[in-house]
Enzyme design. Structure first.
Site, mmCIF file in Angstrom:
data_model
loop_
_atom_site.group_PDB
_atom_site.id
_atom_site.type_symbol
_atom_site.label_atom_id
_atom_site.label_comp_id
_atom_site.label_asym_id
_atom_site.label_seq_id
_atom_site.Cartn_x
_atom_site.Cartn_y
_atom_site.Cartn_z
ATOM 1 N N ASP A 146 3.536 3.554 6.881
ATOM 2 C CA ASP A 146 2.766 3.232 8.074
ATOM 3 C C ASP A 146 3.630 2.604 9.160
ATOM 4 O O ASP A 146 4.718 2.104 8.910
ATOM 5 C CB ASP A 146 1.667 2.222 7.734
ATOM 6 C CG ASP A 146 2.230 0.819 7.516
ATOM 7 O OD1 ASP A 146 3.130 0.678 6.665
ATOM 8 O OD2 ASP A 146 1.798 -0.128 8.210
ATOM 9 N N LYS A 191 0.807 -1.201 0.000
ATOM 10 C CA LYS A 191 0.000 0.000 0.000
ATOM 11 C C LYS A 191 0.849 1.265 0.000
ATOM 12 O O LYS A 191 0.391 2.338 -0.374
ATOM 13 C CB LYS A 191 -0.876 0.021 1.272
ATOM 14 C CG LYS A 191 -1.803 -1.146 1.430
ATOM 15 C CD LYS A 191 -2.524 -1.063 2.772
ATOM 16 C CE LYS A 191 -3.306 -2.322 3.073
ATOM 17 N NZ LYS A 191 -3.777 -2.317 4.476
ATOM 18 N N GLY A 192 2.067 1.163 0.490
ATOM 19 C CA GLY A 192 2.867 2.343 0.848
ATOM 20 C C GLY A 192 3.044 3.395 -0.222
ATOM 21 O O GLY A 192 3.177 4.577 0.083
ATOM 22 N N ARG A 232 -0.530 6.559 7.775
ATOM 23 C CA ARG A 232 -0.308 6.727 6.329
ATOM 24 C C ARG A 232 -0.818 8.081 5.836
ATOM 25 O O ARG A 232 -0.355 8.614 4.835
ATOM 26 C CB ARG A 232 -1.040 5.639 5.530
ATOM 27 C CG ARG A 232 -0.483 4.246 5.707
ATOM 28 C CD ARG A 232 -1.088 3.313 4.659
ATOM 29 N NE ARG A 232 -0.931 1.913 4.978
ATOM 30 C CZ ARG A 232 0.139 1.168 4.680
ATOM 31 N NH1 ARG A 232 1.159 1.723 4.064
ATOM 32 N NH2 ARG A 232 0.189 -0.103 4.992
ATOM 33 N N LYS A 258 16.896 4.035 2.656
ATOM 34 C CA LYS A 258 17.722 3.811 3.867
ATOM 35 C C LYS A 258 18.901 2.946 3.456
ATOM 36 O O LYS A 258 18.915 1.744 3.701
ATOM 37 C CB LYS A 258 16.912 3.049 4.917
ATOM 38 C CG LYS A 258 15.968 3.852 5.747
ATOM 39 C CD LYS A 258 15.478 2.995 6.909
ATOM 40 C CE LYS A 258 14.132 3.448 7.397
ATOM 41 N NZ LYS A 258 13.552 2.513 8.385
ATOM 42 N N PHE A 268 12.859 4.860 11.918
ATOM 43 C CA PHE A 268 11.574 4.412 11.384
ATOM 44 C C PHE A 268 10.669 5.607 11.134
ATOM 45 O O PHE A 268 10.393 6.384 12.043
ATOM 46 C CB PHE A 268 10.902 3.399 12.316
ATOM 47 C CG PHE A 268 9.876 2.581 11.584
ATOM 48 C CD1 PHE A 268 10.266 1.475 10.838
ATOM 49 C CD2 PHE A 268 8.536 2.935 11.592
ATOM 50 C CE1 PHE A 268 9.332 0.731 10.116
ATOM 51 C CE2 PHE A 268 7.593 2.205 10.873
ATOM 52 C CZ PHE A 268 7.999 1.102 10.140
ATOM 53 N N ASP A 308 14.656 -0.364 1.984
ATOM 54 C CA ASP A 308 15.291 -0.525 3.292
ATOM 55 C C ASP A 308 16.339 -1.645 3.159
ATOM 56 O O ASP A 308 17.465 -1.404 2.738
ATOM 57 C CB ASP A 308 14.182 -0.846 4.295
ATOM 58 C CG ASP A 308 14.667 -0.965 5.719
ATOM 59 O OD1 ASP A 308 15.663 -0.338 6.062
ATOM 60 O OD2 ASP A 308 14.013 -1.695 6.496
ATOM 61 N N GLU A 341 7.896 2.909 -5.349
ATOM 62 C CA GLU A 341 7.778 2.329 -4.006
ATOM 63 C C GLU A 341 8.004 3.420 -2.966
ATOM 64 O O GLU A 341 8.681 4.413 -3.231
ATOM 65 C CB GLU A 341 8.799 1.178 -3.885
ATOM 66 C CG GLU A 341 8.991 0.568 -2.516
ATOM 67 C CD GLU A 341 7.760 -0.108 -1.922
ATOM 68 O OE1 GLU A 341 6.669 0.486 -1.988
ATOM 69 O OE2 GLU A 341 7.905 -1.195 -1.328
ATOM 70 N N ASP A 342 7.454 3.233 -1.787
ATOM 71 C CA ASP A 342 7.604 4.256 -0.745
ATOM 72 C C ASP A 342 9.038 4.331 -0.211
ATOM 73 O O ASP A 342 9.600 5.407 -0.070
ATOM 74 C CB ASP A 342 6.605 4.028 0.411
ATOM 75 C CG ASP A 342 6.668 2.622 1.010
ATOM 76 O OD1 ASP A 342 7.432 1.760 0.515
ATOM 77 O OD2 ASP A 342 5.938 2.370 1.987
HETATM 78 P P1 IMP Z 1 12.736 -3.823 2.376
HETATM 79 O O1 IMP Z 1 12.224 -5.075 1.724
HETATM 80 O O2 IMP Z 1 13.445 -4.106 3.671
HETATM 81 O O3 IMP Z 1 13.549 -2.926 1.456
HETATM 82 O O4 IMP Z 1 11.508 -3.032 2.918
HETATM 83 C C1 IMP Z 1 10.609 -2.419 2.210
HETATM 84 C C2 IMP Z 1 9.342 -2.247 2.998
HETATM 85 O O5 IMP Z 1 9.549 -2.173 4.426
HETATM 86 C C3 IMP Z 1 8.734 -0.958 2.611
HETATM 87 O O6 IMP Z 1 7.912 -1.108 1.485
HETATM 88 C C4 IMP Z 1 7.976 -0.577 3.849
HETATM 89 O O7 IMP Z 1 6.697 -1.162 3.805
HETATM 90 C C5 IMP Z 1 8.737 -1.174 4.988
HETATM 91 N N1 IMP Z 1 9.562 -0.175 5.688
HETATM 92 C C6 IMP Z 1 10.905 -0.149 5.799
HETATM 93 N N2 IMP Z 1 11.322 0.908 6.510
HETATM 94 C C7 IMP Z 1 10.208 1.582 6.858
HETATM 95 C C8 IMP Z 1 9.974 2.796 7.615
HETATM 96 O O8 IMP Z 1 10.875 3.476 8.113
HETATM 97 N N3 IMP Z 1 8.674 3.156 7.756
HETATM 98 C C9 IMP Z 1 7.638 2.449 7.219
HETATM 99 N N4 IMP Z 1 7.812 1.322 6.521
HETATM 100 C C10 IMP Z 1 9.082 0.896 6.337
HETATM 101 MG MG MG Z 2 5.774 -1.069 1.494
#
Ligand code: IMP
Ligand code: MG
Length: 169
Positions: free
Chosen positions: A153, A37-38, A159, A125, A146, A97, A93-94
């Site tokens: 969210d 959803k982000g 959100r 990040k 975070f 990470d 994508e939002d």
């Molecule tokens: P990744 O797979 O670890 O790169 O994470 C991606 C997903 O983790 C994002 O689409 C977010 O939904 C969630 N996420 C990672 N860091 C944050 C944050 O600081 N706030 C909110 N959601 C996060």
């Molecule tokens: Mg997400």
């Protein structure tokens, strides 16, 4: 909650990203793919700031991790509905990470042989990567904190915030 990026700062940055993307995709048939959803808030602003036409589609991915971190086991709970072979695809994508979500999704889309495949993330990040992943367009680089708001969210909350804020641990 501490405000990290105000709505005004976000708006300016989205306009800048949209300028670059509009130039890069001039004359192409752009398909923007949002990850739910982000990404929905960012994507809504981004496509309206573009100066080129586009179509949109969405995928929903779940990672079933902890509240603040993805587990690495990514499941597609809703796939896109567009045939992307030979097309120009921009995934939105939002936040990136660990990189697990986007690297999984991009590998999946690449197998469908789009003509071009790029990624635009609102936040990056970088220091938290578990797998190498570089987005083509990045709104802001942030430290390991975070954040919520502007589509992001914590436990499905916040959100709707116009600013991006840091949740205190
Ligand atoms: P990744 O797979 O670890 O790169 O994470 C991606 C997903 O983790 C994002 O689409 C977010 O939904 C969630 N996420 C990672 N860091 C944050 C944050 O600081 N706030 C909110 N959601 C996060
Ligand atoms: Mg997400």
């Amino acid at each position: 909650m501490e405000v990290l990026f105000t709505k005004a700062v976000i708006d300016r940055r989205v306009e800048e990203l949209a300028d670059v993307i509009s130039r890069d995709y001039q004359g192409q048939d752009l398909i923007v793919v949002g990850i739910l959803k982000g990404a929905f808030v960012f994507m809504a602003d981004l496509i309206r700031a573009l100066r080129i036409p586009c179509t949109v589609d969405f995928a929903r991915l779940a990672s079933y991790g902890s509240q603040t971190e993805s587990s690495g086991k990514i499941v597609v709970t809703k796939d896109i509905e567009t045939t992307i072979k030979g097309r120009d695809i921009l995934v939105v994508e939002d936040i990136v990470d660990t990189g697990l979500t986007l690297s999984f999704f991009i590998d999946m889309l690449r197998k469908r042989e789009p003509r071009t495949l790029r990624v635009c993330v609102f936040l990056d990040k970088r220091e938290r990567r578990k797998v190498p992943f570089e987005a083509d367009y990045v709104g802001f680089h942030i430290e390991d904190r975070f954040v919520v708001g502007y589509g992001l969210d914590f436990n499905e909350k916040f959100r709707f915030l116009r600013d991006v804020c840091v949740i205190e641990e």
